[in-house]
Design a protein around this motif. Sequence first.
Motif, PDB file in Angstrom:
ATOM      1  N   THR A 227       0.907  -1.878   0.315  1.00  0.00           N
ATOM      2  CA  THR A 227      -0.053   0.402  -0.297  1.00  0.00           C
ATOM      3  C   THR A 227       0.856   1.195   0.063  1.00  0.00           C
ATOM      4  O   THR A 227       0.662   2.129  -0.618  1.00  0.00           O
ATOM      5  CB  THR A 227      -0.932   0.067   1.284  1.00  0.00           C
ATOM      6  N   CYS A 228       1.584   1.403   0.596  1.00  0.00           N
ATOM      7  CA  CYS A 228       2.581   2.492   1.141  1.00  0.00           C
ATOM      8  C   CYS A 228       3.805   2.773  -0.432  1.00  0.00           C
ATOM      9  O   CYS A 228       3.887   4.094  -0.727  1.00  0.00           O
ATOM     10  CB  CYS A 228       3.819   1.798   2.179  1.00  0.00           C
ATOM     11  N   ASP A 229       3.946   1.296  -0.705  1.00  0.00           N
ATOM     12  CA  ASP A 229       4.564   1.577  -2.206  1.00  0.00           C
ATOM     13  C   ASP A 229       3.633   2.526  -3.426  1.00  0.00           C
ATOM     14  O   ASP A 229       4.205   3.246  -3.886  1.00  0.00           O
ATOM     15  CB  ASP A 229       4.814  -0.233  -3.079  1.00  0.00           C
ATOM     16  N   GLY A 230       2.489   1.905  -3.421  1.00  0.00           N
ATOM     17  CA  GLY A 230       1.861   2.229  -4.277  1.00  0.00           C
ATOM     18  C   GLY A 230       1.331   4.020  -4.350  1.00  0.00           C
ATOM     19  O   GLY A 230       0.962   4.466  -4.838  1.00  0.00           O
ATOM     20  N   GLU A 231       1.504   4.111  -2.633  1.00  0.00           N
ATOM     21  CA  GLU A 231       0.711   5.555  -3.023  1.00  0.00           C
ATOM     22  C   GLU A 231       1.944   6.608  -2.464  1.00  0.00           C
ATOM     23  O   GLU A 231       1.588   7.623  -2.407  1.00  0.00           O
ATOM     24  CB  GLU A 231      -0.171   5.524  -1.550  1.00  0.00           C
ATOM     25  N   GLY A 232       3.001   6.027  -2.336  1.00  0.00           N
ATOM     26  CA  GLY A 232       3.766   6.699  -2.309  1.00  0.00           C
ATOM     27  C   GLY A 232       4.343   7.518  -1.052  1.00  0.00           C
ATOM     28  O   GLY A 232       5.244   8.819  -1.681  1.00  0.00           O
ATOM     29  N   VAL A 233       3.616   6.200  -0.384  1.00  0.00           N
ATOM     30  CA  VAL A 233       3.971   6.786   1.506  1.00  0.00           C
ATOM     31  C   VAL A 233       5.590   5.996   1.893  1.00  0.00           C
ATOM     32  O   VAL A 233       5.222   4.663   1.485  1.00  0.00           O
ATOM     33  CB  VAL A 233       2.601   6.961   2.183  1.00  0.00           C
ATOM     34  N   PRO A 234       6.572   7.010   2.526  1.00  0.00           N
ATOM     35  CA  PRO A 234       7.180   6.072   3.234  1.00  0.00           C
ATOM     36  C   PRO A 234       6.676   6.123   4.547  1.00  0.00           C
ATOM     37  O   PRO A 234       5.865   5.771   5.124  1.00  0.00           O
ATOM     38  CB  PRO A 234       8.611   7.454   3.380  1.00  0.00           C
ATOM     39  N   TYR A 235       7.840   4.508   5.101  1.00  0.00           N
ATOM     40  CA  TYR A 235       7.433   3.948   5.921  1.00  0.00           C
ATOM     41  C   TYR A 235       8.405   2.910   6.510  1.00  0.00           C
ATOM     42  O   TYR A 235       9.478   3.189   6.420  1.00  0.00           O
ATOM     43  CB  TYR A 235       5.773   3.266   6.014  1.00  0.00           C
ATOM     44  N   GLU A 236       8.232   2.927   7.990  1.00  0.00           N
ATOM     45  CA  GLU A 236       9.856   1.745   8.427  1.00  0.00           C
ATOM     46  C   GLU A 236       8.248   1.315   9.315  1.00  0.00           C
ATOM     47  O   GLU A 236       8.054   1.565  10.504  1.00  0.00           O
ATOM     48  CB  GLU A 236      10.280   2.557   9.288  1.00  0.00           C
ATOM     49  N   PHE A 237       8.584  -1.000   9.220  1.00  0.00           N
ATOM     50  CA  PHE A 237       8.189  -1.038  10.341  1.00  0.00           C
ATOM     51  C   PHE A 237       9.229  -1.160  11.576  1.00  0.00           C
ATOM     52  O   PHE A 237      10.409  -1.075  11.516  1.00  0.00           O
ATOM     53  CB  PHE A 237       8.080  -2.879  10.238  1.00  0.00           C
ATOM     54  N   SER A 238       9.019  -0.567  13.055  1.00  0.00           N
ATOM     55  CA  SER A 238       9.354  -0.126  14.232  1.00  0.00           C
ATOM     56  C   SER A 238       9.351  -0.683  15.499  1.00  0.00           C
ATOM     57  O   SER A 238       8.431  -2.482  15.495  1.00  0.00           O
ATOM     58  CB  SER A 238       9.315   0.742  15.013  1.00  0.00           C
TER      59      SER A 238
END
Length: 362
Positions: A251-262
Amino acid sequence: MMELRTLQTLVEELAKALGEATGEQPHILQEPQQAQGISHQDAMIEFTHEGKLYKLVIEVKRSLYPRDAREAIWQIKTHLADLGRENGPFIPVLLADSISPGARELLREERVGHFDASGSLFIAAQGLYIRIDQPTSRKQQRSITNVFSGRRAQALHAIWTFGSEWFGVHQIADRAGVSPATASETLISIERREWVEVRGSGPSKERRLVNPRALLDAWANHQATMKPSAIQHFYVRSTTLPDLQKLIDETCDGEGVPYEFSGITAGQIHAPFLSTVSQVFCRLPAVHGAKVVLNAIDARPVREGWNLAVQEATFDGEFKFRQRQNDLWVADPLQTYLDLLQSGGRAKELAQHLRAEKLETP
C-alpha cells in the motif's frame, strides 16, 4: 564567559554548601573578577575543618565536558604550581553551571573539586572528603542532552552509521539531511564528550567515532527520561502478521508514502528473540501519509484487540536510516533499539538482545 552575576551567585552557593557540609563558616577571600584568565583564580574561599585550614582556589567555566575538564584540570594545576600552591591547604576547584557525568568522574579521579548549579559538590584533600550528588535540573539536563533531540539527533544518527570510518561535516549533513551548521554543532558537542577523535583542521577536518559504547549509553539514559512517543492502535482484517506487513508495504509503495516497521516488529526482524508476537508496529508520516495508508488498508481505531500500532513521524528525515529487510522497510538497529527502550512488556529485553547482537562493537 559566564556573566559576573551568575558567577558570584555560584560562588556564594558553594560557600553555603561547604558550610552545611562541614558545620563551619567559610569566608570568600576573593570575589569573582570581571577579567578572567588562566593566570589567576576567579575566586577563593577559606574555611576551617577540624582545626585545619583549607583554601579553595576556584576557576569558573560555563559548562564542563570531558575534553573541557582535561584542559581545565591542567590549567588550574599549572596555576597552583606557578604560585607554589600545589601542596598544603590549597584545593583546586572547578565551578560550572553544568558538569556532565563524564567530566565529574574525570575530576574525581584527578582529585580536583567541583561544584555546579544543581548543588552537586566534590572536595577531596588530606583530612577532608565531601561528596554530594544531586540530580541535574531540567535546564542542566537540556544542556547536557540536547544532542539527542531534533535535528542534532539526526546528525548523531548519521555519525553512528559511519562506524569507525572517518567523515567530514558535509558528509554528515548530507547523510542526515540537516544543515552543515547543525552537523558542525553536533560534532563539536560530541568532540567535547570525547566520543570522536579528530585529524586535520579547517575545511579538511575529519572525525571518527572512537567511543560508541559511551554514545549508546548516554543516548539510552536520555531515552529513559523522555516521554514515550504517542502511539495509535488499529485493527486490520488480516489472517497473519506477515500478511499485514506485506499489505502495508504494498500500500505504501502504491501510494508513494515512506514507512518503516519499528519497535518489536523491527527488533524481531533484526535479532529474533521473542517466541510470539501478536501485533505489528509501524512508523508513518504524520502529514497526509498516515491517513492515506490507514484508509487504504481499512484500519479501524480501537482500544482493545488491536493488531497494528502506528507512530507518526513529524518529518521525512526520520526515514533517512531505514533498511530494506525481508522485502520490507525496517527501522535500522539503532532506531529500533531506541524505540524498544520506550516500549513496555518484554520490549526492553528485546532491546538488550538487539544491542548485544547488532550494536555492540567487539
